[in-house]
Write a protein that holds these residues in place. Sequence first.
Motif, PDB file in Angstrom:
ATOM      1  N   ASN A   8      57.462  68.127  66.397  1.00 31.68           N
ATOM      2  CA  ASN A   8      58.181  68.695  67.373  1.00 31.68           C
ATOM      3  C   ASN A   8      58.007  68.184  68.860  1.00 31.68           C
ATOM      4  N   ASN A  58      68.184  67.555  68.095  1.00 36.63           N
ATOM      5  CA  ASN A  58      67.670  66.550  67.123  1.00 36.63           C
ATOM      6  C   ASN A  58      68.068  65.026  67.839  1.00 36.63           C
ATOM      7  N   GLN A  84      62.946  65.993  66.221  1.00 34.59           N
ATOM      8  CA  GLN A  84      63.121  67.621  66.954  1.00 34.59           C
ATOM      9  C   GLN A  84      62.593  67.463  68.265  1.00 34.59           C
TER      10      GLN A  84
END
Length: 177
Positions: free
Chosen positions: A2, A50, A55
Amino acid sequence: MNQQSVQKILLIGSKKSGKTQLLSTYQNEQYTGYIQTIGVDFCVKTLQLNINGKQHTTKLQIWDTAGEERFQTITTSYFRGASGVVLLFNVNDADSFKSCQKYLTQIEIQCSNEPKILLLGNSFSKERQVCTDEAVYFAEQHNLMYAELTEHNYRNIENIFVRLASGILYMQQDIVQ
């Protein structure tokens, strides 16, 4: 993995274009009606996006600048470091739309980088003075994203900020790649 980022977003436009209403409604998740800003206000929102299969957690610092001329010396200092701008105008006020060119010039002069800009037509009544085609044409001529809001579709505010944040991240990835 992420990825995380912080994006500074400015809300600019003439007085009564709906900047504070947009920010307050987005922050409180309910339509708030007209509110006047004196100087500058801000809120922070976090989005999960996204982008290209990755992410991203993006924290938006959304700055609401007063549209009155007397506050221009205060508000222009907030332009520096902005990665995105929502340029608002009231579709029921032709002068509000005409002032968008002036604000684009300010962005060009005051922003140290080239922020992603979304032109947003706000409607507060049925007496429209700026047609959608005219606003879309202006946006295309200046390479801006375009959207419209009415008090009836203010639930779509989240989509506007997701769209702007995604555009910023795509633009930043193009620079990095």
